[in-house]
Write a protein that holds these residues in place. Structure first.
Motif, PDB file in Angstrom:
ATOM      1  N   SER A  88      40.654  45.577  36.478  1.00  8.29           N
ATOM      2  CA  SER A  88      40.880  45.851  35.067  1.00  8.29           C
ATOM      3  C   SER A  88      41.123  44.572  34.272  1.00  8.29           C
ATOM      4  CB  SER A  88      42.074  46.800  34.936  1.00  8.29           C
ATOM      5  OG  SER A  88      42.358  47.065  33.612  1.00  8.29           O
ATOM      6  N   VAL A  89      41.976  43.697  34.795  1.00  7.36           N
ATOM      7  CA  VAL A  89      42.275  42.434  34.114  1.00  7.36           C
ATOM      8  C   VAL A  89      41.038  41.544  34.083  1.00  7.36           C
ATOM      9  CG1 VAL A  89      43.588  40.282  34.334  1.00  7.36           C
ATOM     10  CG2 VAL A  89      44.747  42.471  34.533  1.00  7.36           C
ATOM     11  N   ARG A  90      40.314  41.535  35.161  1.00  4.54           N
ATOM     12  CA  ARG A  90      39.096  40.722  35.241  1.00  4.54           C
ATOM     13  C   ARG A  90      38.074  41.165  34.191  1.00  4.54           C
ATOM     14  NH1 ARG A  90      34.683  40.542  39.546  1.00  4.54           N
ATOM     15  NH2 ARG A  90      34.286  38.336  39.782  1.00  4.54           N
ATOM     16  N   ARG A  91      37.911  42.461  34.049  1.00  4.46           N
ATOM     17  CA  ARG A  91      36.967  42.995  33.065  1.00  4.46           C
ATOM     18  C   ARG A  91      37.432  42.687  31.633  1.00  4.46           C
ATOM     19  NH1 ARG A  91      36.706  48.008  34.758  1.00  4.46           N
ATOM     20  NH2 ARG A  91      38.501  48.632  33.539  1.00  4.46           N
ATOM     21  N   THR A  92      38.712  42.837  31.366  1.00  7.34           N
ATOM     22  CA  THR A  92      39.239  42.579  30.026  1.00  7.34           C
ATOM     23  C   THR A  92      39.118  41.114  29.654  1.00  7.34           C
ATOM     24  OG1 THR A  92      40.785  44.406  30.229  1.00  7.34           O
ATOM     25  CG2 THR A  92      41.283  42.769  28.564  1.00  7.34           C
ATOM     26  N   ILE A  93      39.468  40.240  30.578  1.00  8.81           N
ATOM     27  CA  ILE A  93      39.360  38.807  30.298  1.00  8.81           C
ATOM     28  C   ILE A  93      37.908  38.425  30.049  1.00  8.81           C
ATOM     29  CG2 ILE A  93      39.591  36.518  31.364  1.00  8.81           C
ATOM     30  CD1 ILE A  93      42.220  37.481  32.567  1.00  8.81           C
ATOM     31  N   SER A  94      37.006  38.967  30.831  1.00 11.72           N
ATOM     32  CA  SER A  94      35.586  38.653  30.639  1.00 11.72           C
ATOM     33  C   SER A  94      35.096  39.090  29.264  1.00 11.72           C
ATOM     34  CB  SER A  94      34.744  39.338  31.713  1.00 11.72           C
ATOM     35  OG  SER A  94      35.105  38.888  32.983  1.00 11.72           O
ATOM     36  N   LEU A 147      36.466  32.891  41.665  1.00 11.31           N
ATOM     37  CA  LEU A 147      37.666  32.842  42.503  1.00 11.31           C
ATOM     38  C   LEU A 147      38.296  34.217  42.701  1.00 11.31           C
ATOM     39  CD1 LEU A 147      39.368  29.575  41.186  1.00 11.31           C
ATOM     40  CD2 LEU A 147      38.172  29.911  43.363  1.00 11.31           C
ATOM     41  N   THR A 148      38.109  35.110  41.769  1.00 14.35           N
ATOM     42  CA  THR A 148      38.751  36.431  41.875  1.00 14.35           C
ATOM     43  C   THR A 148      37.834  37.507  42.430  1.00 14.35           C
ATOM     44  OG1 THR A 148      38.192  36.931  39.577  1.00 14.35           O
ATOM     45  CG2 THR A 148      40.369  35.959  40.002  1.00 14.35           C
ATOM     46  N   ARG A 149      36.584  37.171  42.690  1.00 15.85           N
ATOM     47  CA  ARG A 149      35.652  38.203  43.164  1.00 15.85           C
ATOM     48  C   ARG A 149      36.094  38.800  44.489  1.00 15.85           C
ATOM     49  NH1 ARG A 149      29.906  36.530  44.923  1.00 15.85           N
ATOM     50  NH2 ARG A 149      30.285  35.145  43.234  1.00 15.85           N
ATOM     51  N   ARG A 150      36.446  37.958  45.464  1.00 19.76           N
ATOM     52  CA  ARG A 150      36.809  38.469  46.787  1.00 19.76           C
ATOM     53  C   ARG A 150      38.072  39.320  46.717  1.00 19.76           C
ATOM     54  NH1 ARG A 150      37.816  34.130  50.943  1.00 19.76           N
ATOM     55  NH2 ARG A 150      35.612  33.735  50.628  1.00 19.76           N
TER      56      ARG A 150
END
Length: 185
Positions: A88-94, A147-150
């Motif tokens: 969720s955070v990854r999607r929002t930041i993107s 870096l956060t994909r894995r």
């Protein structure tokens, strides 16, 4: 201080408040952009290009504020079962960084056009600096996503396994309760 579900309700209320504030600011900026544009149509003293540039600037900022409001509202109020906080955070930041980069590039292009029309070539360092900063921001986003994909993939896999085991447990409990009830004729 709070018990049970109170902190979640408080968090949701504050998130909705901030999301509403960001949406309100975005709407006010859209209104301001149209106001600048139409005042430029009826005001021949100032060049129309200046009013168009001001309007576009306001619309770009309004878009960024809207995206921020959507992101805050979505991330703090949605309860999607099985969704990881990392995803969720990854999607929002993107989404937010993408919107900011688009806004920065448009701002730099507008500045280049403005400075070239006003024959201020010495000021082109500012839009070039904005473009370089935007490139660094996009590169940083790429590094963050790499870096956060894995971590996101592992976390999503564990959430899916937990969700499947919970469904299997509920399904077997429903079958056993149905078998325990006497058959009605």
């Amino acid at each position: 201080m709070f018990s049970g579900t109170r902190p979640f309700e408080y968090k949701t209320a504050v998130a909705l408040l901030f999301s509403g504030i960001f949406h309100l600011i975005a709407l006010l900026l859209v209104f301001l952009a149209f106001s600048d544009f139409f005042s430029g149509l009826w005001n021949p003293e100032v060049e129309m290009v200046t009013h168009v540039i001001k309007s576009i600037n306001n619309l770009i900022i309004a878009l960024a504020m809207y995206e921020l409001g959507v992101g805050v509202g979505k991330e703090y109020t949605s309860d999607v079962a099985g969704e990881s906080i990392f995803v969720s955070v990854r999607r929002t930041i993107s989404r937010f960084v993408g919107t900011v980069c688009i806004a920065l590039v448009l701002e730099a292009l507008i500045m280049i056009i403005k400075y070239s029309q006003l024959e201020l070539a010495g000021n082109l360092y500012y839009p070039v600096a904005i473009l370089v900063a935007c490139a660094l921001l996009l590169a940083s986003l790429g590094v963050f996503l790499a870096l956060t994909r894995r971590v996101c993939e592992e976390d999503q896999l564990s959430c899916n396994i937990q969700h499947q085991s919970a469904n299997a447990t509920q399904g077997s409990a429903a079958e056993s309760s149905a078998a325990a009830q006497p058959a009605r004729a």
